[in-house]
Design a protein around this motif. Structure first.
Motif, PDB file in Angstrom:
ATOM      1  N   LYS A 193       0.518  -1.470  -0.492  1.00  0.00           N
ATOM      2  CA  LYS A 193      -0.102   0.199  -0.281  1.00  0.00           C
ATOM      3  C   LYS A 193       0.575   1.218   0.309  1.00  0.00           C
ATOM      4  O   LYS A 193       0.414   2.297  -0.515  1.00  0.00           O
ATOM      5  CB  LYS A 193      -0.659   0.056   1.553  1.00  0.00           C
ATOM      6  CG  LYS A 193      -1.956  -1.312   1.393  1.00  0.00           C
ATOM      7  CD  LYS A 193      -3.002  -1.285   1.915  1.00  0.00           C
ATOM      8  CE  LYS A 193      -4.472  -1.828   2.432  1.00  0.00           C
ATOM      9  NZ  LYS A 193      -4.135  -3.245   1.480  1.00  0.00           N
ATOM     10  N   ASN A 234      -8.132   2.320  -0.548  1.00  0.00           N
ATOM     11  CA  ASN A 234      -7.052   3.112  -0.941  1.00  0.00           C
ATOM     12  C   ASN A 234      -6.959   3.631  -2.615  1.00  0.00           C
ATOM     13  O   ASN A 234      -6.045   4.544  -2.571  1.00  0.00           O
ATOM     14  CB  ASN A 234      -5.863   1.710  -0.292  1.00  0.00           C
ATOM     15  CG  ASN A 234      -4.675   2.405  -0.669  1.00  0.00           C
ATOM     16  OD1 ASN A 234      -3.577   3.193   0.793  1.00  0.00           O
ATOM     17  ND2 ASN A 234      -4.122   1.905  -1.069  1.00  0.00           N
ATOM     18  N   LEU A 261       0.948   5.183  -2.855  1.00  0.00           N
ATOM     19  CA  LEU A 261       0.371   6.432  -1.234  1.00  0.00           C
ATOM     20  C   LEU A 261       1.709   7.029  -1.625  1.00  0.00           C
ATOM     21  O   LEU A 261       1.606   8.708  -1.768  1.00  0.00           O
ATOM     22  CB  LEU A 261       0.682   6.318   0.103  1.00  0.00           C
ATOM     23  CG  LEU A 261      -1.062   5.668  -0.040  1.00  0.00           C
ATOM     24  CD1 LEU A 261      -0.487   5.190   1.922  1.00  0.00           C
ATOM     25  CD2 LEU A 261      -1.612   6.192   0.489  1.00  0.00           C
ATOM     26  N   MET A 279       1.627   8.643   5.869  1.00  0.00           N
ATOM     27  CA  MET A 279       1.722   7.363   4.635  1.00  0.00           C
ATOM     28  C   MET A 279       1.452   6.240   5.181  1.00  0.00           C
ATOM     29  O   MET A 279       0.797   5.473   5.065  1.00  0.00           O
ATOM     30  CB  MET A 279       2.907   7.506   3.556  1.00  0.00           C
ATOM     31  CG  MET A 279       2.116   8.730   2.727  1.00  0.00           C
ATOM     32  SD  MET A 279       3.388   8.435   1.527  1.00  0.00           S
ATOM     33  CE  MET A 279       5.275   9.499   1.790  1.00  0.00           C
ATOM     34  N   LEU A 337      -8.885   6.816  -3.015  1.00  0.00           N
ATOM     35  CA  LEU A 337      -8.281   8.155  -2.362  1.00  0.00           C
ATOM     36  C   LEU A 337      -7.374   8.310  -3.279  1.00  0.00           C
ATOM     37  O   LEU A 337      -6.345   9.644  -3.973  1.00  0.00           O
ATOM     38  CB  LEU A 337      -7.722   7.316  -1.134  1.00  0.00           C
ATOM     39  CG  LEU A 337      -6.634   8.712  -0.779  1.00  0.00           C
ATOM     40  CD1 LEU A 337      -7.513  10.247   0.244  1.00  0.00           C
ATOM     41  CD2 LEU A 337      -6.156   8.488   0.626  1.00  0.00           C
ATOM     42  N   VAL A 338      -5.831   7.353  -3.860  1.00  0.00           N
ATOM     43  CA  VAL A 338      -4.997   7.482  -4.750  1.00  0.00           C
ATOM     44  C   VAL A 338      -5.637   7.683  -5.940  1.00  0.00           C
ATOM     45  O   VAL A 338      -4.723   9.194  -6.729  1.00  0.00           O
ATOM     46  CB  VAL A 338      -3.683   6.637  -4.542  1.00  0.00           C
ATOM     47  CG1 VAL A 338      -2.786   6.091  -5.629  1.00  0.00           C
ATOM     48  CG2 VAL A 338      -3.218   5.827  -3.021  1.00  0.00           C
ATOM     49  N   PHE A 349     -10.530  -2.455   2.649  1.00  0.00           N
ATOM     50  CA  PHE A 349      -8.903  -1.374   2.387  1.00  0.00           C
ATOM     51  C   PHE A 349      -8.392  -1.381   1.615  1.00  0.00           C
ATOM     52  O   PHE A 349      -8.582  -0.060   0.935  1.00  0.00           O
ATOM     53  CB  PHE A 349      -8.811  -1.922   3.497  1.00  0.00           C
ATOM     54  CG  PHE A 349      -8.546  -1.828   4.573  1.00  0.00           C
ATOM     55  CD1 PHE A 349      -8.659   0.083   5.524  1.00  0.00           C
ATOM     56  CD2 PHE A 349      -8.840  -2.086   5.938  1.00  0.00           C
ATOM     57  CE1 PHE A 349      -8.704  -0.096   6.983  1.00  0.00           C
ATOM     58  CE2 PHE A 349      -9.664  -1.897   7.452  1.00  0.00           C
ATOM     59  CZ  PHE A 349      -9.588  -1.174   7.705  1.00  0.00           C
ATOM     60  N   ASN A 350      -8.698  -2.047  -0.034  1.00  0.00           N
ATOM     61  CA  ASN A 350      -7.967  -2.498  -0.953  1.00  0.00           C
ATOM     62  C   ASN A 350      -8.634  -0.808  -2.045  1.00  0.00           C
ATOM     63  O   ASN A 350      -8.201  -0.091  -2.148  1.00  0.00           O
ATOM     64  CB  ASN A 350      -8.400  -2.596  -1.873  1.00  0.00           C
ATOM     65  CG  ASN A 350      -6.778  -4.183  -1.145  1.00  0.00           C
ATOM     66  OD1 ASN A 350      -5.880  -3.854  -0.218  1.00  0.00           O
ATOM     67  ND2 ASN A 350      -6.600  -5.656  -1.429  1.00  0.00           N
ATOM     68  N   THR A 372      -2.139  -6.611  -7.557  1.00  0.00           N
ATOM     69  CA  THR A 372      -3.161  -6.652  -5.883  1.00  0.00           C
ATOM     70  C   THR A 372      -4.081  -7.373  -7.340  1.00  0.00           C
ATOM     71  O   THR A 372      -4.248  -8.652  -6.288  1.00  0.00           O
ATOM     72  CB  THR A 372      -3.705  -4.958  -5.700  1.00  0.00           C
ATOM     73  OG1 THR A 372      -4.381  -4.795  -6.863  1.00  0.00           O
ATOM     74  CG2 THR A 372      -2.686  -4.618  -5.545  1.00  0.00           C
ATOM     75  N   VAL A 399      -1.525   5.404   7.428  1.00  0.00           N
ATOM     76  CA  VAL A 399      -2.516   4.911   6.408  1.00  0.00           C
ATOM     77  C   VAL A 399      -2.508   3.239   5.700  1.00  0.00           C
ATOM     78  O   VAL A 399      -3.790   2.917   6.202  1.00  0.00           O
ATOM     79  CB  VAL A 399      -2.989   6.000   5.532  1.00  0.00           C
ATOM     80  CG1 VAL A 399      -4.196   5.435   4.022  1.00  0.00           C
ATOM     81  CG2 VAL A 399      -3.813   7.645   5.860  1.00  0.00           C
ATOM     82  N   ALA A 400      -1.732   3.509   5.599  1.00  0.00           N
ATOM     83  CA  ALA A 400      -0.884   2.174   5.589  1.00  0.00           C
ATOM     84  C   ALA A 400      -1.505   1.117   6.012  1.00  0.00           C
ATOM     85  O   ALA A 400      -1.349  -0.229   5.140  1.00  0.00           O
ATOM     86  CB  ALA A 400       0.451   1.584   3.539  1.00  0.00           C
ATOM     87  N   GLU A 440      -4.989  -1.131   7.215  1.00  0.00           N
ATOM     88  CA  GLU A 440      -6.053  -2.604   7.194  1.00  0.00           C
ATOM     89  C   GLU A 440      -4.888  -3.787   8.176  1.00  0.00           C
ATOM     90  O   GLU A 440      -5.466  -4.102   8.462  1.00  0.00           O
ATOM     91  CB  GLU A 440      -5.847  -3.099   6.231  1.00  0.00           C
ATOM     92  CG  GLU A 440      -6.014  -4.324   5.579  1.00  0.00           C
ATOM     93  CD  GLU A 440      -5.865  -5.409   4.207  1.00  0.00           C
ATOM     94  OE1 GLU A 440      -5.884  -5.804   3.561  1.00  0.00           O
ATOM     95  OE2 GLU A 440      -5.253  -3.693   3.798  1.00  0.00           O
TER      96      GLU A 440
END
Length: 298
Positions: free
Chosen positions: A99, A189, A103, A138, A192-193, A185-186, A239, A141-142, A145
């Motif tokens: 992750k 994430n 980010l 970063m 957001l990115v 979460f994936n 992923t 946030v990473a 999860e």
């Protein structure tokens, strides 16, 4: 019957040997990333720029992910079985490093956005202190999860067990709740990115067309953020495959998991004229003499 068994065993040994040899490109990528990171740390001028600090952080996180992925791949190939709690910590750390890549790309895009759209305030906004704060955000946030899954695992799994077959996230987090949380979460994430990179791309593209902008610098930043979008697509592709799965072709492990993680450092490092001279100097052990200049990167 014995002859057939011997042939089958020989074939399996050959396949394991070939899969083990597939980590050689990974070792080369780790060496290249290591040289790049060493080059950044050796030049104090580079460490004064948030751009190169972010690039060095990208090198570090990408190298950690490649290292952990190779380790898990070797465990899968030689069928090493480890206890559940050890596998939990290894796979969760691997999940965090996975992750970190998108980010880091998002923050690098924001830095380029500030440099192009707010050039007069770039030095004021993109300070080393704020870069450190960005690193903390970063990693937090990473890790959300990982901490969530770890707390649930400790609560729901009362006893330790030996992970069957090989150490991987699906094999240790076996309940449906783990899979659901990971998907949530994936998705969050990635969304957001994607929003950050697409927004900065559009903003820089508009600036490129502005007559008042520094066309050369804006065009370079525009291409850089476009590469961020491409790299984000590679991250999404990787992923789709589990970090380690021996049933997959080992070529997919290199192409879809390792290669995308080594592509961005090569792209950003070799495209940058300032850093390219420093990298070539250290990569060739100082035998190639270059004129190393350090222009002001705004």
């Amino acid at each position: 019957m014995n002859d057939t068994t011997e042939v089958t065993q020989a074939l399996l040994r050959f396949q394991k040997s070939v899969k083990t040899l597939s980590i050689l490109p990974c070792i080369f990528f780790l060496y290249v990333n290591g040289v790049m990171l060493f080059a950044v740390l050796r030049k104090p001028v580079l460490l004064e720029s948030s751009r190169y600090i972010l690039f060095g952080h990208l090198l570090l996180t990408e190298s950690l992910q490649v290292l952990v992925s190779v380790l898990l791949f070797i465990f899968a190939v030689i069928t090493v079985r480890i206890i559940s709690y050890a596998c939990v910590f290894v796979t969760l750390f691997a999940s965090i490093t996975v992750k970190m890549s998108p980010l880091n790309l998002a923050v690098m895009s924001l830095e380029r956005y500030v440099a192009v759209c707010f050039p007069l305030r770039h030095v004021e906004i993109a300070t080393t202190r704020r870069t450190g704060v960005a690193f903390a955000v970063m990693w937090t946030v990473a890790s959300l999860e990982a901490f969530t899954l770890l707390s649930l695992f400790i609560r729901l799994e009362s006893t330790s067990f030996t992970v069957p077959v090989y150490c991987s996230k699906p094999n240790v987090f076996r309940l449906q709740v783990y899979l659901t949380l990971s998907k949530v979460f994936n998705i969050l994430n990635f969304v957001l990115v994607s929003i950050i990179i697409i927004y900065t791309y559009i903003a820089i593209m508009i600036t490129v067309k502005s007559a008042s902008a520094n066309v050369h610098e804006a065009s370079k930043a525009h291409k850089t953020v476009l590469l961020h979008l491409f790299q984000l697509g590679l991250c999404l592709t990787s992923t789709m495959f589990s970090i380690i799965n021996p049933s997959q072709q080992f070529a997919l492990f290199v192409v879809l998991i390792i290669f995308p993680k080594c592509l961005s450092p090569l792209i950003y490092g070799l495209r940058d004229q300032t850093f390219r001279h420093v990298f070539i100097y250290y990569f060739t052990f100082g035998f190639k003499i270059t004129n190393m200049t350090f222009p002001n990167n705004s």
